[in-house]
Design a protein around this motif. Structure first.
Motif, PDB file in Angstrom:
ATOM      1  N   GLY A 584       0.808  -1.094   0.168  1.00  0.00           N
ATOM      2  CA  GLY A 584       0.050   0.113  -0.085  1.00  0.00           C
ATOM      3  C   GLY A 584       0.874   1.168  -0.080  1.00  0.00           C
ATOM      4  N   VAL A 585       0.143   2.294   0.161  1.00  0.00           N
ATOM      5  CA  VAL A 585       0.712   3.830   0.111  1.00  0.00           C
ATOM      6  C   VAL A 585       2.006   3.746   1.081  1.00  0.00           C
ATOM      7  N   GLU A 586       1.847   3.414   2.125  1.00  0.00           N
ATOM      8  CA  GLU A 586       2.670   3.750   3.347  1.00  0.00           C
ATOM      9  C   GLU A 586       4.073   2.952   2.985  1.00  0.00           C
ATOM     10  N   ALA A 587       3.426   1.562   2.821  1.00  0.00           N
ATOM     11  CA  ALA A 587       5.038   0.848   2.615  1.00  0.00           C
ATOM     12  C   ALA A 587       5.470   1.217   1.266  1.00  0.00           C
ATOM     13  N   ARG A 588       4.919   1.584   0.294  1.00  0.00           N
ATOM     14  CA  ARG A 588       5.870   2.212  -0.937  1.00  0.00           C
ATOM     15  C   ARG A 588       6.295   3.465  -0.685  1.00  0.00           C
ATOM     16  N   ALA A 589       5.720   4.200   0.102  1.00  0.00           N
ATOM     17  CA  ALA A 589       6.585   5.557   0.508  1.00  0.00           C
ATOM     18  C   ALA A 589       7.854   5.217   1.147  1.00  0.00           C
ATOM     19  N   GLU A 590       7.878   4.452   2.123  1.00  0.00           N
ATOM     20  CA  GLU A 590       8.939   4.063   2.877  1.00  0.00           C
ATOM     21  C   GLU A 590      10.125   3.195   2.000  1.00  0.00           C
ATOM     22  N   ALA A 591       9.776   2.379   1.140  1.00  0.00           N
ATOM     23  CA  ALA A 591      10.421   1.666   0.356  1.00  0.00           C
ATOM     24  C   ALA A 591      11.255   2.636  -0.770  1.00  0.00           C
ATOM     25  N   LEU A 592      10.362   3.683  -1.242  1.00  0.00           N
ATOM     26  CA  LEU A 592      11.052   4.686  -2.385  1.00  0.00           C
ATOM     27  C   LEU A 592      11.928   5.526  -1.368  1.00  0.00           C
ATOM     28  N   ASN A 593      11.803   5.902  -0.323  1.00  0.00           N
ATOM     29  CA  ASN A 593      12.900   6.671   0.325  1.00  0.00           C
ATOM     30  C   ASN A 593      14.182   5.715   0.629  1.00  0.00           C
ATOM     31  N   THR A 594      13.918   4.338   0.839  1.00  0.00           N
ATOM     32  CA  THR A 594      15.137   3.673   1.128  1.00  0.00           C
ATOM     33  C   THR A 594      16.124   3.447  -0.193  1.00  0.00           C
ATOM     34  N   LEU A 595      15.089   3.454  -1.217  1.00  0.00           N
ATOM     35  CA  LEU A 595      15.937   3.114  -2.556  1.00  0.00           C
ATOM     36  C   LEU A 595      16.574   4.425  -2.911  1.00  0.00           C
ATOM     37  N   GLY A 596      16.029   5.525  -2.512  1.00  0.00           N
ATOM     38  CA  GLY A 596      16.877   6.782  -2.758  1.00  0.00           C
ATOM     39  C   GLY A 596      18.115   6.858  -2.158  1.00  0.00           C
ATOM     40  N   LEU A 597      17.883   6.457  -0.776  1.00  0.00           N
ATOM     41  CA  LEU A 597      19.269   6.367  -0.030  1.00  0.00           C
ATOM     42  C   LEU A 597      20.240   5.661  -0.734  1.00  0.00           C
ATOM     43  N   LEU A 598      19.763   4.468  -1.228  1.00  0.00           N
ATOM     44  CA  LEU A 598      20.799   3.391  -1.862  1.00  0.00           C
ATOM     45  C   LEU A 598      21.361   4.075  -3.170  1.00  0.00           C
ATOM     46  N   ALA A 599      20.451   4.745  -3.859  1.00  0.00           N
ATOM     47  CA  ALA A 599      21.050   5.538  -5.015  1.00  0.00           C
ATOM     48  C   ALA A 599      21.825   6.515  -4.762  1.00  0.00           C
ATOM     49  N   ARG A 600      21.587   7.411  -3.645  1.00  0.00           N
ATOM     50  CA  ARG A 600      22.580   8.401  -3.431  1.00  0.00           C
ATOM     51  C   ARG A 600      23.899   7.892  -3.104  1.00  0.00           C
ATOM     52  N   VAL A 601      24.075   6.930  -2.337  1.00  0.00           N
ATOM     53  CA  VAL A 601      25.247   6.306  -1.578  1.00  0.00           C
ATOM     54  C   VAL A 601      26.232   5.791  -3.068  1.00  0.00           C
ATOM     55  N   ARG A 602      25.417   5.480  -4.055  1.00  0.00           N
ATOM     56  CA  ARG A 602      26.023   4.903  -5.384  1.00  0.00           C
ATOM     57  C   ARG A 602      26.531   6.219  -6.302  1.00  0.00           C
ATOM     58  N   GLY A 603      25.971   7.372  -5.648  1.00  0.00           N
ATOM     59  CA  GLY A 603      26.471   8.583  -6.589  1.00  0.00           C
ATOM     60  C   GLY A 603      25.296   8.691  -7.840  1.00  0.00           C
ATOM     61  N   ASP A 604      24.334   8.076  -7.715  1.00  0.00           N
ATOM     62  CA  ASP A 604      23.388   8.466  -8.759  1.00  0.00           C
ATOM     63  C   ASP A 604      22.224   9.175  -8.176  1.00  0.00           C
ATOM     64  N   PHE A 605      22.498  10.730  -8.095  1.00  0.00           N
ATOM     65  CA  PHE A 605      21.702  11.517  -7.573  1.00  0.00           C
ATOM     66  C   PHE A 605      20.406  11.850  -8.326  1.00  0.00           C
ATOM     67  N   ALA A 606      20.200  11.948  -9.533  1.00  0.00           N
ATOM     68  CA  ALA A 606      19.217  12.115 -10.222  1.00  0.00           C
ATOM     69  C   ALA A 606      18.149  10.892  -9.792  1.00  0.00           C
ATOM     70  N   THR A 607      18.543   9.731  -9.922  1.00  0.00           N
ATOM     71  CA  THR A 607      17.482   8.599  -9.430  1.00  0.00           C
ATOM     72  C   THR A 607      17.243   8.665  -8.019  1.00  0.00           C
ATOM     73  N   ALA A 608      18.182   9.133  -7.165  1.00  0.00           N
ATOM     74  CA  ALA A 608      17.960   9.465  -5.753  1.00  0.00           C
ATOM     75  C   ALA A 608      16.626  10.383  -5.416  1.00  0.00           C
ATOM     76  N   LEU A 609      16.863  11.492  -6.380  1.00  0.00           N
ATOM     77  CA  LEU A 609      15.976  12.761  -6.077  1.00  0.00           C
ATOM     78  C   LEU A 609      14.561  12.232  -6.597  1.00  0.00           C
ATOM     79  N   ASP A 610      14.620  11.670  -7.809  1.00  0.00           N
ATOM     80  CA  ASP A 610      13.312  11.187  -8.125  1.00  0.00           C
ATOM     81  C   ASP A 610      12.525   9.980  -7.014  1.00  0.00           C
ATOM     82  N   TYR A 611      13.441   9.429  -6.425  1.00  0.00           N
ATOM     83  CA  TYR A 611      12.678   8.577  -5.447  1.00  0.00           C
ATOM     84  C   TYR A 611      12.391   9.272  -4.190  1.00  0.00           C
ATOM     85  N   PHE A 612      13.191  10.173  -3.708  1.00  0.00           N
ATOM     86  CA  PHE A 612      12.753  11.155  -2.780  1.00  0.00           C
ATOM     87  C   PHE A 612      11.595  11.664  -2.877  1.00  0.00           C
TER      88      PHE A 612
END
Length: 797
Positions: A584-612
Motif C-alpha cells: 500500500g501507500v505507506e509501504a511504497r513511500a518508505e521503500a522509495l525513501n530507502t531506494l533513494g538513499l541507496l541510489a545516493r550512496v552509489r552517486g546516482d543523484f538524479a535517481t535518488a532525487l526522483d525516489y525522494f
C-alpha cells in the motif's frame, strides 16, 4: 538618626544625649500628639513656670534633633525613626523572629531622672511591662511553631527565655498553661519553679511529657478570623463551629481560653462532669444553676458524641439566658439557634502564604497542613483521614484521584454505582472537603503517593477506569493495572499502548516509545511499531531482530529494507525495498525513501532525487507530516549534492517538523554538512551542537554520533586536537550504542588520522568488510597505507 528605646535610651548618629528631652521625644512618639499643658505638668510638676521649661526643651530638641519634634500653641508631636515602630510593625506582621531580634532589652532600661514625677515614672514602668509582655507572647508563639515541627529542644529554649524575660509582668494563669507544655516537652530546668508558681495561683499542672508533645504538635494556622470572632463572644452568646473530621475544629477550640470539654458517651452527664462536680446527683434545676455559674467560655468539642443528658441540659442553659459564652464544635448542623455559625473550610493559599509549598502539597486540608508543618509523611495523615470515611466514599475518592481531570460519570460507570449511591459518596466527600464541587480531588499528589504504597488497590481501581476508556486516555490506567490484566483486556490494552507509542514518536521520543511497547502484549502490530521506534532511535540491530520473525508483508519489508541499509547490507536492502513496492501507500513511500538513499550512496543523484520526491508526495498524501519532512530533508540534501539550491528545501522541512526534536536533529545534521562544505565553520559547529543535543534528548544515538563525528572533523581541521579527540570518543560511544557499522568505521578512521594510529583504521576496515561495505573498505585501505607511512616516518625520527 534612629531613636533607640529598647535596652536604654540613645539617639544613634547624634551627639545629642540630654535624657529629659529624649524622654519627652519618646513620650510623644508613644502617646501621639499631646497638649502642651499636660506635658508641662507631667515632666515639670514642681516647676513654677513648667510651660516655659517645656518650651526650652522643645527648642533644644529642634536644634539638636532637626525635624524630630513640632508644636503649635496648644499641642506638641514627634516624628523620627525609632525602634518601637519597627517592633510594632513586626508584631502586627506576626514576624516573631524579627520581634525577638529587635528587642535589645527592657524599654528605657537604666533610665533614671532625679526630678521626674511619680506619674511619669509609673508611665515608664507601665510601658516597659506592656512591651515586655508583647515580646514574651512572641517568644511563646515562636516556641509553639517550633514545637509543631517537632523541634522541642528549640521550643523549650524559647519558652525558658519567655519565662525569664526581664521586666515582664507576672504570668497570667492562661500564660502559665501555655508555657508549661513547652517547658515539659524539653524537660526544662525551670519546671519545678513553674509548678510552684502555678500552685500559688491554684493551678495543678500534672501533664506528662508525651501528652505535652502530642498537644504541641497540633498546628493551627490560617484561622485568625475565626479565632477573633469566637474570642469576641459576650457572656450568654453561643457559637456553633461546623466542619467535617480533619478540618481543625479541635485545634481551634484548644487555641481558645476557656473550659474545654470533650463530648463523651456513657453515664448521664459524662460530658459535663468536669463542670458539675459536687452538683452531680442533684436535680436538674441544681445542675442548671451550677452550669450557669461556670466560668466561660465553655468549649464543647463533639456535640454528636455528647451524652443525651448533657445535651439536654445545655439546650436548657441556652434558653435560660443566664449562661457563660458557649462554643460548640460538631460535624452536624446546629441543634439550636446559635448567635454565630462558623463553617470551617479548607485553608486558602493566602492563609498559608508563610509556609511555601504547603498549599500545593496539602490542598489546604488542615489535617494535612499539620503533618506538612511537622515534617511528617502526608500519606500517613491522609490514610488516617480516609480511615473514618465509609468504604464507598473512600473508593470514589481514590478513583477520582487517578484521573487528571475529574469525570464523575466515568467514575460512576467504572465502579458500577447507581445514582443514589454515587450522590451519597459525593456528599460525604464534599462535607469532608476532600473534593471540590466539581469532583476535583484536593491534595491529589498526596492521594497518588498514598496509592503508590497500595499497589493492589491502585491496580484494581485503575483497571476499572481503563475498561471505560480507550486509546491515549486508557494507557496510564492500563499501565498502572498491568499486574491484573486479563485475557479479555488485551485488545484494549494493545490499542492503548499503540496510541501512546505513536504519540511519543510524533513528539520525537522514539526510545521512550520502544520502552513503552516492551510492556505491551507482543502482537505483530506492537512488534512492528516497536521496531520502527528502535529504528528511529538508531538501535538498528534490535529493530531488525523485532521484524525478522514477523510475516513478510510489504510494510514489514519496507522497514526491513531501511534497517538493512542502515546496517550496511545494500543488496539485501534493495531487494526488500523493491518487494515492498507491491504494498500500500505507506509501504511504497518508505521503500522509495530507502531506494533513494541507496541510489545516493552509489552517486546516482538524479535517481535518488526522483525516489525522494515520490516518497515525499506519498507521505504527504498519507498526512504523515513527520515522515514527509524526513523525505523533504533527503530531497534538500540530494539537491545540494547535485550543486542545486537547497537551503529553501531545508527551511520547508524545518517548518513541517515544528517541535519534533528527532527529525529536527536529522535536518540539522544535513544543514551542518552544507555549512561545512561552504567553509562556514562557525555556523556548522553551532548547528552540529544543536543537532547532537536534540538527538541525545530524543535518544537517537546514530544521529548524535554523526553530529559529534562531524564536529571532530572540524576541530581536527582547525588544529584543535584535544576537542577533536573528545568529540570522536563521544561519537564512537554513541555509534556503538546504535549499532551502525558505517558510523563506527567512519569514527575509527578519523581517530586513526588524528593520532596516526594504523590500528584504529584496521578495525574500521574489518567492520566495513564484515558488513559488506566493500567500496568503503577499499577507500579506507588506501588511507591506511598513508597512515602507516606517516607512522613509520615518526618512528624513524
Amino acid at each position: 538618626m534612629l531613636l533607640r528605646t529598647l535596652g536604654g535610651l540613645e539617639l544613634e548618629d547624634s551627639n545629642f544625649g540630654r535624657l529629659k528631652p529624649l524622654l519627652l521625644l519618646t513620650y510623644l512618639l508613644v502617646e501621639g500628639p499631646c497638649e502642651r499643658r499636660h506635658l508641662a505638668e507631667l515632666f515639670w510638676p514642681d516647676n513654677a513656670d513648667a510651660l516655659n521649661s517645656l518650651s526650652v526643651t522643645l527648642t533644644r530638641l529642634r536644634k539638636g534633633v532637626p525635624g524630630a519634634v513640632e508644636a503649635d500653641e496648644v499641642r506638641a508631636w514627634a516624628r523620627i525613626e525609632n525602634d518601637l515602630d519597627d517592633l510594632k510593625a513586626a508584631l502586627a506582621a506576626r514576624d516573631y523572629a524579627r520581634v525577638i531580634a529587635l528587642y535589645k532589652g527592657p524599654f528605657l532600661e537604666g533610665l533614671y531622672l532625679p526630678d521626674w514625677s511619680a506619674e511619669l515614672e509609673e508611665w515608664v514602668y507601665a510601658q516597659r511591662e506592656h512591651i515586655a509582655r508583647q515580646v514574651r507572647q512572641a517568644y511563646l508563639a515562636l516556641a509553639e511553631q517550633e514545637a509543631a515541627r517537632n523541634h522541642f529542644e528549640r521550643a523549650t529554649k524559647l519558652a525558658e527565655q519567655a519565662y525569664q524575660l526581664r521586666s515582664a509582668p507576672a504570668l497570667e494563669p492562661e500564660d502559665l498553661l501555655r508555657l508549661y507544655p513547652l517547658l515539659l516537652a524539653g524537660n526544662s530546668f525551670l519546671l519545678a519553679e513553674v509548678r510552684r508558681e502555678a500552685e500559688g495561683l491554684g493551678l495543678r499542672l500534672e501533664q506528662r511529657p508525651e501528652e505535652a508533645r502530642a498537644q504541641l504538635r497540633r498546628v493551627l494556622v490560617g484561622r485568625e478570623r475565626e479565632l477573633q470572632a469566637l474570642r469576641s463572644l459576650a457572656p450568654g452568646q453561643w457559637a456553633w463551629v461546623r466542619a467535617g473530621a480533619g478540618m481543625g475544629k479541635s485545634a481551634l477550640l484548644r487555641a481558645l481560653s476557656g473550659q474545654y470539654l470533650q463530648g463523651r458517651t456513657g453515664l448521664p452527664y459524662a460530658t459535663l462532669e468536669p463542670l458539675l462536680g459536687r452538683a452531680l446527683g442533684q436535680d436538674e434545676e441544681a445542675l442548671l444553676r451550677a452550669l450557669s455559674q461556670s466560668k466561660g467560655p465553655l468549649l464543647l468539642d463533639g456535640w454528636e458524641r455528647a451524652d443525651p443528658e448533657s445535651r439536654q441540659l445545655l439546650v436548657r442553659l441556652r434558653g435560660s439566658g443566664r449562661s457563660p459564652a458557649v462554643i460548640v464544635a460538631s460535624r452536624e448542623p446546629p441543634a439550636l439557634e446559635p448567635d454565630l455559625l462558623l463553617e470551617l473550610l479548607p485553608l486558602t493559599p493566602e492563609a498559608l502564604r508563610d509556609f511555601p509549598g504547603a498549599f500545593e502539597q496539602t490542598g489546604g486540608l488542615p489535617v494535612l497542613v499539620e503533618a506538612y508543618l511537622r515534617e511528617e509523611p502526608l500519606e500517613t495523615a491522609l490514610e488516617a483521614r480516609l480511615a473514618i470515611l465509609s468504604s464507598l466514599a473512600r473508593e470514589v475518592f481514590l478513583t477520582l484521584a487517578l484521573l487528571e481531570e475529574p469525570d464523575l460519570v466515568l467514575v460512576r460507570r467504572a465502579l458500577g454505582l447507581g445514582a443514589p449511591r454515587m450522590a451519597e459518596a459525593l456528599e460525604e466527600l464534599t462535607t469532608a472537603a476532600l473534593i471540590e464541587p466539581s469532583g476535583r480531588v484536593r491534595a491529589r499528589r498526596t492521594a497518588l503517593d498514598y496509592l503508590e504504597g497500595q499497589p493492589s488497590l491502585q491496580a484494581t481501581l485503575s483497571l476499572k477506569l481503563a475498561r471505560q476508556r480507550s486509546g491515549l486516555e486508557a494507557f496510564p490506567l492500563y499501565q498502572r493495572a498491568r499486574l491484573l490484566w486479563e485475557e479479555s483486556d488485551l485488545p484494549g490494552i494493545e490499542q492503548a499502548y499503540l496510541a501512546w507509542a505513536k504519540e511519543l514518536l510524533r513528539r520525537g521520543f522514539p526510545q521512550k516509545a520502544a520502552e513503552v511497547l516492551e510492556e505491551a502484549p507482543a502482537s505483530p502490530e506492537v512488534r512492528l511499531l516497536r521496531a520502527r521506534a528502535l529504528e528511529r532511535s538508531g538501535a538498528f540491530r534490535q529493530a531488525l531482530a523485532e521484524v525478522e520473525p514477523l510475516p513478510q508483508r510489504p510494510e514489514v519489508l519496507a522497514l526491513k529494507g531501511k534497517l538493512l541499509h542502515r546496517l550496511g547490507h545494500p543488496e539485501e536492502a534493495r531487494e526488500a525495498s523493491e518487494r515492498a513496492l507491491e504494498g500500500g501507500v505507506e509501504a511504497r513511500a518508505e521503500a522509495l525513501n530507502t531506494l533513494g538513499l541507496l541510489a545516493r550512496v552509489r552517486g546516482d543523484f538524479a535517481t535518488a532525487l526522483d525516489y525522494f520526491n515520490r516518497s515525499a508526495a506519498l507521505f504527504l498524501t498519507l498526512g504523515d507530516q513527520l515522515r514527509w519532512a524526513g523525505a523533504l530533508n533527503n530531497v534538500a540534501m540530494t539537491r545540494f549534492e547535485m550543486g542545486q539550491e537547497a537551503e529553501e528545501a531545508f527551511r520547508e522541512a524545518l517548518e513541517v517538523v515544528q517541535d519534533n526534536a528527532a527529525l529536527k536533529a536529522r535536518i540539522y545534521l544535513n544543514l551542518g554538512r552544507i555549512y561545512e562544505k561552504q567553509h562556514a565553520f562557525a555556523k556548522a559547529i553551532a548547528v552540529y551542537l544543536d543537532c547532537a543535543r536534540l538527538a541525545e534528548d530524543s535518544q537517537i544515538m546514530s544521529t548524535a554520533a554523526r553530529a559529534w563525528n562531524n564536529l571532530g572533523v572540524i576541530y581536527h581541521q582547525q588544529s584543535l586536537s584535544e576537542q577533536a579527540r573528545e568529540a570522536y570518543e563521544k561519537a564512537l560511544r554513541l555509534a556503538q550504542q546504535s549499532g551502525e557499522t558505517v558510523v563506527q568505521a567512519m569514527v575509527l578512521g578519523n581517530i586513526s588520522e588524528l593520532s596516526d594510529n594504523p590500528a584504529a583504521l584496521e578495525e574500521a576496515i574489518r567492520l566495513l568488510e564484515a558488513a559488506g561495505h566493500t567500496a568503503a573498505s577499499e577507500g579506507y585501505k588506501a588511507q591506511l597505507a598513508l597512515v602507516r607511512a606517516r607512522s613509520d616516518v615518526k618512528g624513524q625520527t
